[in-house]
Design an enzyme around this catalytic site. Structure first.
Site, PDB file in Angstrom:
ATOM      1  N   LYS A 148     -15.722  -9.879   7.910  1.00 29.45           N
ATOM      2  CA  LYS A 148     -14.648 -10.704   7.345  1.00 29.45           C
ATOM      3  C   LYS A 148     -15.194 -12.023   6.816  1.00 29.45           C
ATOM      4  O   LYS A 148     -14.649 -12.616   5.890  1.00 29.45           O
ATOM      5  CB  LYS A 148     -13.570 -10.973   8.394  1.00 29.45           C
ATOM      6  CG  LYS A 148     -12.661  -9.781   8.667  1.00 29.45           C
ATOM      7  CD  LYS A 148     -11.598  -9.604   7.586  1.00 29.45           C
ATOM      8  CE  LYS A 148     -10.825  -8.315   7.781  1.00 29.45           C
ATOM      9  NZ  LYS A 148     -10.072  -7.907   6.583  1.00 29.45           N
ATOM     10  N   GLU A 165     -14.149 -13.095  -6.077  1.00 30.26           N
ATOM     11  CA  GLU A 165     -12.871 -12.774  -6.706  1.00 30.26           C
ATOM     12  C   GLU A 165     -11.669 -13.098  -5.824  1.00 30.26           C
ATOM     13  O   GLU A 165     -10.541 -13.068  -6.296  1.00 30.26           O
ATOM     14  CB  GLU A 165     -12.852 -11.297  -7.120  1.00 30.26           C
ATOM     15  CG  GLU A 165     -12.790 -10.288  -5.982  1.00 30.26           C
ATOM     16  CD  GLU A 165     -14.152  -9.939  -5.382  1.00 30.26           C
ATOM     17  OE1 GLU A 165     -15.116 -10.691  -5.612  1.00 30.26           O
ATOM     18  OE2 GLU A 165     -14.239  -8.921  -4.678  1.00 30.26           O
ATOM     19  N   GLU A 208     -16.289 -11.137   3.469  1.00 28.67           N
ATOM     20  CA  GLU A 208     -15.141 -10.901   2.590  1.00 28.67           C
ATOM     21  C   GLU A 208     -14.542 -12.222   2.106  1.00 28.67           C
ATOM     22  O   GLU A 208     -14.244 -12.383   0.910  1.00 28.67           O
ATOM     23  CB  GLU A 208     -14.065 -10.101   3.345  1.00 28.67           C
ATOM     24  CG  GLU A 208     -12.835  -9.791   2.513  1.00 28.67           C
ATOM     25  CD  GLU A 208     -11.738  -9.087   3.336  1.00 28.67           C
ATOM     26  OE1 GLU A 208     -11.348  -9.616   4.381  1.00 28.67           O
ATOM     27  OE2 GLU A 208     -11.292  -8.020   2.912  1.00 28.67           O
ATOM     28  N   GLU A 260       2.183   1.626  -3.426  1.00 25.46           N
ATOM     29  CA  GLU A 260       1.089   2.089  -4.292  1.00 25.46           C
ATOM     30  C   GLU A 260       0.856   3.588  -4.084  1.00 25.46           C
ATOM     31  O   GLU A 260       0.659   4.341  -5.036  1.00 25.46           O
ATOM     32  CB  GLU A 260      -0.201   1.310  -3.974  1.00 25.46           C
ATOM     33  CG  GLU A 260      -1.384   1.740  -4.854  1.00 25.46           C
ATOM     34  CD  GLU A 260      -2.702   1.059  -4.445  1.00 25.46           C
ATOM     35  OE1 GLU A 260      -2.697   0.261  -3.491  1.00 25.46           O
ATOM     36  OE2 GLU A 260      -3.728   1.357  -5.102  1.00 25.46           O
ATOM     37  N   CYS A 305      -8.631  -2.162   4.029  1.00 21.87           N
ATOM     38  CA  CYS A 305      -8.501  -3.345   4.893  1.00 21.87           C
ATOM     39  C   CYS A 305      -9.818  -3.801   5.496  1.00 21.87           C
ATOM     40  O   CYS A 305      -9.958  -4.940   5.909  1.00 21.87           O
ATOM     41  CB  CYS A 305      -7.582  -3.069   6.067  1.00 21.87           C
ATOM     42  SG  CYS A 305      -6.105  -2.193   5.649  1.00 21.87           S
ATOM     43  N   SER A 328      -7.336   1.872  -2.368  1.00 22.30           N
ATOM     44  CA  SER A 328      -6.116   1.123  -2.643  1.00 22.30           C
ATOM     45  C   SER A 328      -6.531  -0.233  -3.212  1.00 22.30           C
ATOM     46  O   SER A 328      -7.532  -0.811  -2.789  1.00 22.30           O
ATOM     47  CB  SER A 328      -5.337   0.929  -1.344  1.00 22.30           C
ATOM     48  OG  SER A 328      -4.458  -0.160  -1.479  1.00 22.30           O
ATOM     49  N   CYS A 385     -10.687  -1.798  14.409  1.00 25.49           N
ATOM     50  CA  CYS A 385     -10.992  -3.234  14.551  1.00 25.49           C
ATOM     51  C   CYS A 385     -11.118  -3.679  16.005  1.00 25.49           C
ATOM     52  O   CYS A 385     -11.823  -4.647  16.294  1.00 25.49           O
ATOM     53  CB  CYS A 385      -9.913  -4.062  13.880  1.00 25.49           C
ATOM     54  SG  CYS A 385      -9.642  -3.584  12.178  1.00 25.49           S
ATOM     55  N   GLU A 421       0.826  -1.194   0.000  1.00 19.11           N
ATOM     56  CA  GLU A 421       0.000   0.000   0.000  1.00 19.11           C
ATOM     57  C   GLU A 421       0.871   1.259   0.000  1.00 19.11           C
ATOM     58  O   GLU A 421       0.564   2.246  -0.663  1.00 19.11           O
ATOM     59  CB  GLU A 421      -0.929  -0.021   1.233  1.00 19.11           C
ATOM     60  CG  GLU A 421      -2.104   0.926   1.105  1.00 19.11           C
ATOM     61  CD  GLU A 421      -3.236   0.565   2.066  1.00 19.11           C
ATOM     62  OE1 GLU A 421      -3.355  -0.611   2.460  1.00 19.11           O
ATOM     63  OE2 GLU A 421      -4.013   1.466   2.409  1.00 19.11           O
TER      64      GLU A 421
END
Lengths: 324, 176, 265
Positions: A93, A101, A96, A17, A34, A54, A238, A14
């Protein structure tokens, strides 16, 4: 093994990037990616702003992709037989891990996600005696991590971790103060301007989707002059996630945040790019940040969902030229 | 204001239809209460009605004769308020439902010892604790009918009979 | 700062103007029981557990939403107050499945704790109708299970979803006894604008909103000799997991930290 290892890896990818976006005129502000609740939220409510995200996968998904490639190769295990479990403070999560993908290893990268509460239940089921558990290190090769990774858990932590690395990569000088206190704490939206070489980097940090909305509206209106934004879905980051022990209230959140920064301070290494296991994985497997293998395993795309249905005029995925 | 219930019923209203016996006047709408024949000569005003356990309320007045079952009447009004409950506060949302359930059991001949005590306890509690006026007054039809017509409730529960002949009771000799 | 003085349980107390009775009572060490109230997020006077007697008031008042007034005289534990709280609790329990032993929130449930504290005895209603059945359980989401049977309609989840997250994917629907907290038109959670953040599960006082329990899948994989189970733990878990064992929040799951050694790669 430890998600903190891939948190360090996230900072490498990151951070690189971000530097690339700043130096080559990419889309700014760049926003962290994240937090899966946050990702689903922006896909639903601000699908037109997905290019700001990102392209880095979350640490959980980086770990998943590496467990069934790098780790499998290293250990000589057929990835088909690897069952990848993650313990997360988070209910999103679970969502996710099931995204279509996120299968770049050739398998579902993460097989199942347990919340902190579920882990507690499993340990109690088998009568684990907390006090008599022996101290153990995380297993290699993805067990070594730094303080920068630990603070991912608190709001502002990813930003602080990124600054620790980006500053030193760009200026090749040691960071004057490793503690980026302006982005710490429970204030809803925090801002800071940092001198990185000749560049004044303006950053913002938001936690809760309600606060995220305020920043996104600013971006939409063209009033956001930030370079880098960290957004976490849950109050406090988190540590206040939807999968954490109950009760989770302000008092409990503050204590978990204090524990987080204490852990950071006590660690011998506190900058992601100083993690020797990170250096090793780039040397032995990944190549370089944003390299071909990194791109395939550690980066992803996003899906404009809209609140009720996909809005017209938007591509099926962002970045639209991604070939995952 | 000030004119008596008797004047309203017999002079203005022309008495009870079919020369049946006057049984009660239900005043104030579904949140109001019932006034029995013994108080026919009470002058109608806010204070007097309140003292009798009813209210002026909507200003409406329904006169019932001997052919009306007071338990059934209370059930009817409670059915209305239970239906109107918005569901925000627990005493009204659940309490009106439970009161209605008890009345339904009683009018089916399934009432049991202790039902009336529970009903009164519940009614008073809801009256004191509900969030808004609807919940606070929903128990009124029960409390006022119980005040003047408790024997009718007891007949349903103990003798399994409906004195007015309205409620369908199990046949005598059958255990409920 | 303008202040107001009042009497709570025969104790004179001076508090900031605009405080609630609940806050004022806390100042003198009186903890009025609450159920739907949640500091800064939800104060709606819905559950009626926090009722108190205010001299001169027609009915009992919900302490969580009643502002203090000069000269107010409050009783927080009179017979009428205690009876009312207990009856309200009995009513709530009469529309709640009595399956605490098998509930995910067993021993960590506010309704259970309150029932224990108030020594709630038998529920006296005969075969009380239940507003929802097992058919109403929504387990469409990969993250969250919604069980309206266990919902006591405190609306904290609605408040956190709307006020903190600004998502508003659940709200109260229907009315009266049929009221339910659900996504619009009773759609499944998986089909609406839910971000799956689970903040609702953190604020739920009962087991009406919980995480999907995937522990069975993990046990099966651990028991499978052909499977190589790899586990990762997130940064935020290490400062929280100890709480599952009764430790203080923020306790590190790893007390002493590794010493940097050459990575064994």
């Amino acid at each position: 093994m430890d998600t903190d290892f891939t948190a360090d890896l996230t900072i490498m990818e990151e951070g690189t990037e971000f530097i690339k976006r700043v130096t080559s005129g990419g889309v700014l502000p760049m926003i962290t990616s994240c937090s899966p609740g946050w990702i689903k939220y922006i896909e639903m409510y601000y699908p037109d702003l997905l290019a700001h995200l990102s392209t880095c996968k979350s640490p959980q998904q980086m770990f998943g992709a590496l467990a069934k490639t790098f780790y499998a190769e290293k250990k000589g295990i057929d990835p088909a037989n690897i069952y990848s479990v993650s313990i997360m403070p988070c209910t999103a999560k679970k969502f996710e891990a099931q995204r279509d993908e996120l299968t770049d290893s050739g398998y579902q990268d993460v097989d199942v996600v347990l919340t902190t509460r579920e882990l507690g239940r499993m340990l109690r089921e088998i009568g684990v005696d907390w006090d008599s558990l022996p101290e153990e290190n995380y297993d290699d090769p993805m067990g070594l991590s730094t303080g920068a990774a630990v603070i991912f858990g608190a709001t502002g932590g990813v930003m602080e971790a990124a600054v620790r690395t980006v500053y030193e990569i760009l200026t090749k000088q040691p960071l004057p103060d490793i503690n980026l206190t302006p982005v710490r704490g429970m204030e809803g939206i925090k801002e800071a301007t940092l001198k990185v070489g000749d560049l004044d980097v303006k950053v913002a940090v938001a936690h809760t989707l309600g606060n995220a909305r305020k920043l996104l509206d600013k971006i939409r209106a063209g009033e956001a002059d930030y370079h880098f934004i960290e957004i976490m879905c849950c109050p406090g980051g988190c540590i206040g996630g939807g999968g954490q022990p109950i009760p989770t209230n302000l008092d409990v959140r503050l204590k978990r945040i204090a524990g987080t920064y204490k852990a950071d301070e006590e660690l011998p290494l506190r900058k992601s790019h100083e993690n020797p296991a990170i250096t090793a994985i780039y040397e032995q497997f990944l190549g370089e940040p944003l390299g071909e293998k990194s791109h395939k395993l550690l980066h992803t795309f996003y899906v404009p969902r809209g609140v009720y249905s996909k809005p017209e005029g938007l591509p099926d995925k962002v970045p639209s030229d991604d070939h995952h | 204001m000030g004119i008596t219930l008797r004047e309203i019923v017999y002079d203005i209203g022309g008495g009870v239809e079919g020369d049946k016996e006057f049984k009660a006047a239900q005043t104030g709408g579904p949140s109001g209460g019932c006034i029995p024949a013994a108080y026919l000569d009470t002058p109608i005003d806010y204070e007097n009605l309140a003292a009798l356990g009813s209210i002026v309320g909507s200003g409406g007045m329904i006169i019932v004769d001997e052919g009306t079952c007071m338990v059934d009447l209370a059930k009817f009004y409670l059915g209305f308020t239970q239906d109107e409950s918005c569901g925000k506060c627990s005493p009204c949302r659940i309490g009106t439902k439970r009161m209605l359930e008890i009345l339904e059991r009683i009018t089916k001949g399934l009432g049991k010892e202790g039902d009336l005590d529970l009903l009164v306890e519940l009614a008073n509690s809801i009256k004191a604790s509900a969030l808004c006026g609807l919940g606070q007054t929903a128990p009124n039809p029960i409390l006022s009918t119980l005040r003047y017509f408790r024997d009718e409730f007891e007949a349903h529960i103990k003798d399994k009979t409906c004195p007015a002949g309205i409620c369908k009771m199990p046949r005598k000799g059958l255990k409920s | 700062m303008a202040t107001v003085s009042l009497t709570i349980d025969n104790v004179k107390v001076e508090v900031e103007q605009g405080s609630t009775i609940l806050e004022a009572a806390k100042q003198i060490g009186v903890n009025i029981p609450t159920l739907c109230y949640m500091k800064d997020i939800n104060a709606i006077g819905a559950c009626r557990i926090c009722v108190v007697e205010v001299q001169g008031a027609r009915a009992l008042q919900a302490a969580c939403v009643s502002p203090v007034a000069e000269g107010m005289v409050v009783k927080t534990n009179s017979a009428a107050v205690r009876a009312s709280r207990k009856m309200t609790l009995e009513l709530i329990q009469s529309n709640h499945p009595q399956e605490c032993n098998t509930c995910q929130r067993n021993t960590n449930c506010e309704l259970q704790a309150l029932s224990e504290a108030m020594a709630l005895g038998d529920i006296r209603f005969v075969r009380p109708a239940q507003s929802h059945s097992k058919d109403d359980i929504d387990n469409s989401s990969p993250s969250i299970v919604r069980d309206p049977r266990k919902c006591i309609l405190c609306r904290r989840c609605v408040a956190v979803c709307e006020k903190v997250q600004g998502v508003k994917c659940i709200s109260t629907m229907n009315r009266g006894f049929e009221t339910v907290v659900a996504p619009p038109f009773n759609q499944s959670l998986n089909d609406v604008n839910c971000a799956m953040c689970g903040q609702c599960s953190l604020v739920c006082p009962t087991g009406a909103i919980v995480e999907v329990d995937d522990t069975g899948k993990v046990w099966r994989a651990l028991d499978d000799a052909n499977k190589h189970v790899v586990v990762q733990t997130a940064p935020a878990v290490r400062v929280a997991i100890a709480e599952e064992f009764g430790m203080e929040p923020g306790t590190l799951a790893q007390a002493s930290w590794w010493q940097p050694s050459p990575p064994r790669l």
